[in-house]
Design a protein around this motif. Structure first.
Motif, PDB file in Angstrom:
ATOM      1  N   ALA A   1       0.862  -1.180   0.000  1.00  0.00           N
ATOM      2  CA  ALA A   1       0.000   0.000   0.000  1.00  0.00           C
ATOM      3  C   ALA A   1       0.902   1.235   0.000  1.00  0.00           C
ATOM      4  N   PRO A   2       0.381   2.379  -0.450  1.00  0.00           N
ATOM      5  CA  PRO A   2       1.224   3.584  -0.533  1.00  0.00           C
ATOM      6  C   PRO A   2       1.881   3.994   0.782  1.00  0.00           C
ATOM      7  N   GLU A   3       1.234   3.773   1.917  1.00  0.00           N
ATOM      8  CA  GLU A   3       1.768   4.212   3.207  1.00  0.00           C
ATOM      9  C   GLU A   3       2.570   3.130   3.925  1.00  0.00           C
ATOM     10  N   ALA A   4       2.969   2.103   3.228  1.00  0.00           N
ATOM     11  CA  ALA A   4       3.579   0.925   3.850  1.00  0.00           C
ATOM     12  C   ALA A   4       4.941   1.210   4.483  1.00  0.00           C
ATOM     13  N   ALA A   5       5.293   0.322   5.418  1.00  0.00           N
ATOM     14  CA  ALA A   5       6.607   0.350   6.064  1.00  0.00           C
ATOM     15  C   ALA A   5       7.113  -1.081   6.198  1.00  0.00           C
ATOM     16  N   ILE A   6       8.428  -1.227   6.087  1.00  0.00           N
ATOM     17  CA  ILE A   6       9.098  -2.505   6.313  1.00  0.00           C
ATOM     18  C   ILE A   6       9.992  -2.295   7.533  1.00  0.00           C
ATOM     19  N   ASP A   7       9.756  -3.091   8.554  1.00  0.00           N
ATOM     20  CA  ASP A   7      10.398  -2.877   9.848  1.00  0.00           C
ATOM     21  C   ASP A   7      11.389  -3.993  10.155  1.00  0.00           C
ATOM     22  N   PHE A   8      12.682  -3.673  10.034  1.00  0.00           N
ATOM     23  CA  PHE A   8      13.749  -4.614  10.344  1.00  0.00           C
ATOM     24  C   PHE A   8      14.287  -4.408  11.766  1.00  0.00           C
ATOM     25  N   THR A   9      13.662  -3.532  12.557  1.00  0.00           N
ATOM     26  CA  THR A   9      14.179  -3.270  13.902  1.00  0.00           C
ATOM     27  C   THR A   9      14.170  -4.503  14.804  1.00  0.00           C
ATOM     28  N   PRO A  10      13.223  -5.462  14.646  1.00  0.00           N
ATOM     29  CA  PRO A  10      13.305  -6.651  15.503  1.00  0.00           C
ATOM     30  C   PRO A  10      14.593  -7.467  15.308  1.00  0.00           C
ATOM     31  N   MET A  11      15.284  -7.272  14.188  1.00  0.00           N
ATOM     32  CA  MET A  11      16.539  -7.996  13.953  1.00  0.00           C
ATOM     33  C   MET A  11      17.733  -7.037  13.899  1.00  0.00           C
ATOM     34  N   GLY A  12      17.552  -5.844  14.482  1.00  0.00           N
ATOM     35  CA  GLY A  12      18.657  -4.902  14.588  1.00  0.00           C
ATOM     36  C   GLY A  12      18.819  -3.967  13.411  1.00  0.00           C
ATOM     37  N   GLY A  13      17.888  -3.988  12.468  1.00  0.00           N
ATOM     38  CA  GLY A  13      17.956  -3.117  11.298  1.00  0.00           C
ATOM     39  C   GLY A  13      17.162  -1.842  11.505  1.00  0.00           C
TER      40      GLY A  13
ATOM     41  N   LYS B   1       6.897  -6.682   9.493  1.00  0.00           N
ATOM     42  CA  LYS B   1       7.942  -6.806  10.513  1.00  0.00           C
ATOM     43  C   LYS B   1       8.748  -8.051  10.181  1.00  0.00           C
ATOM     44  N   VAL B   2      10.075  -7.920  10.219  1.00  0.00           N
ATOM     45  CA  VAL B   2      10.970  -9.000   9.818  1.00  0.00           C
ATOM     46  C   VAL B   2      11.756  -9.469  11.037  1.00  0.00           C
ATOM     47  N   PHE B   3      11.685 -10.776  11.283  1.00  0.00           N
ATOM     48  CA  PHE B   3      12.389 -11.406  12.399  1.00  0.00           C
ATOM     49  C   PHE B   3      13.342 -12.451  11.836  1.00  0.00           C
ATOM     50  N   MET B   4      14.577 -12.477  12.325  1.00  0.00           N
ATOM     51  CA  MET B   4      15.532 -13.499  11.909  1.00  0.00           C
ATOM     52  C   MET B   4      15.716 -14.476  13.052  1.00  0.00           C
ATOM     53  N   LYS B   5      15.646 -15.774  12.720  1.00  0.00           N
ATOM     54  CA  LYS B   5      15.822 -16.824  13.726  1.00  0.00           C
ATOM     55  C   LYS B   5      17.200 -17.460  13.654  1.00  0.00           C
TER      56      LYS B   5
END
Length: 149
Positions: A35-47, A131-135
Motif C-alpha cells: 500500500a502507498p503508506e507501507a513500512a518494512i520494519d527490520f528493527t526486531p533484527m537490529g535493522g 515486521k521482519v524477524f531473523m531466527k
C-alpha cells in the motif's frame, strides 16, 4: 470459489510479490505488494524501519558483487477481519555475492518470520506493515558451481 478463499489467495499473492520483486529486482512486482503508506520494519533484527521506496532505492544501486537471492515463504497463517488482515509466514533466505577469490561465492543462509498487516485496496490486497524477524543465519564461502554468462 468463496470470497474468503479468494481473499486468502490474493493475500498470499501480495506476500509473494514482495519475495519475487526483491529476489529478481523486478520492482514492478515489488510495487504490487505494498500500500502507498507501507513500512518494512527490520528493527526486531537490529535493522531499520523504512518505506518500500527507500528499500528499493538502497537495493537498486549498482552492486557488481551481487549474484542472487531467494526468499521462499511457507507456513503462512492468515487472519481476515473485513478489509484488513494479518499474516504470519516463515521464510528462508539464500543470498550470494562474489568473493575475493576467483570462483568463490560468499553465501548467506538464514531463516525467520514475517508478521504482516494488510489492507484491501481498489487494486487488491496490499501490505501496510511488514515486521521482519531473523531466527538463524550462517555465512560461508563456497565454490561457485554455476556457469555464469
Amino acid at each position: 470459489m468463496s470470497d474468503m478463499l479468494q481473499d486468502r489467495l490474493d493475500i498470499e499473492k501480495a506476500l509473494r510479490h514482495y519475495a519475487i520483486g526483491l529476489d529478481e529486482r523486478r520492482w514492478e512486482e515489488w510495487d504490487l505488494a505494498f500500500a502507498p503508506e507501507a513500512a518494512i520494519d527490520f528493527t526486531p533484527m537490529g535493522g531499520k524501519r523504512e518505506t518500500p521506496d527507500e528499500m528499493r532505492a538502497r537495493l537498486s544501486k549498482p552492486d557488481p558483487a551481487w549474484l542472487f537471492a531467494q526468499h521462499p515463504l511457507y507456513n503462512t497463517v492468515i487472519e481476515l477481519d473485513g478489509d484488513t488482515a494479518t499474516a504470519f509466514s516463515h521464510y528462508q533466505m539464500e543470498t550470494g555475492r562474489r568473493g575475493d577469490a576467483e570462483g568463490e561465492i560468499i553465501r548467506i543462509s538464514g531463516g525467520g518470520a514475517y508478521e504482516d498487516t494488510l489492507v484491501r485496496t481498489a487494486a487488491g490486497w496490499r501490505i501496510t506493515e511488514r515486521k521482519v524477524f531473523m531466527k538463524w543465519k550462517e555465512t560461508r564461502r563456497v565454490k561457485d558451481e554455476v556457469t555464469r554468462g
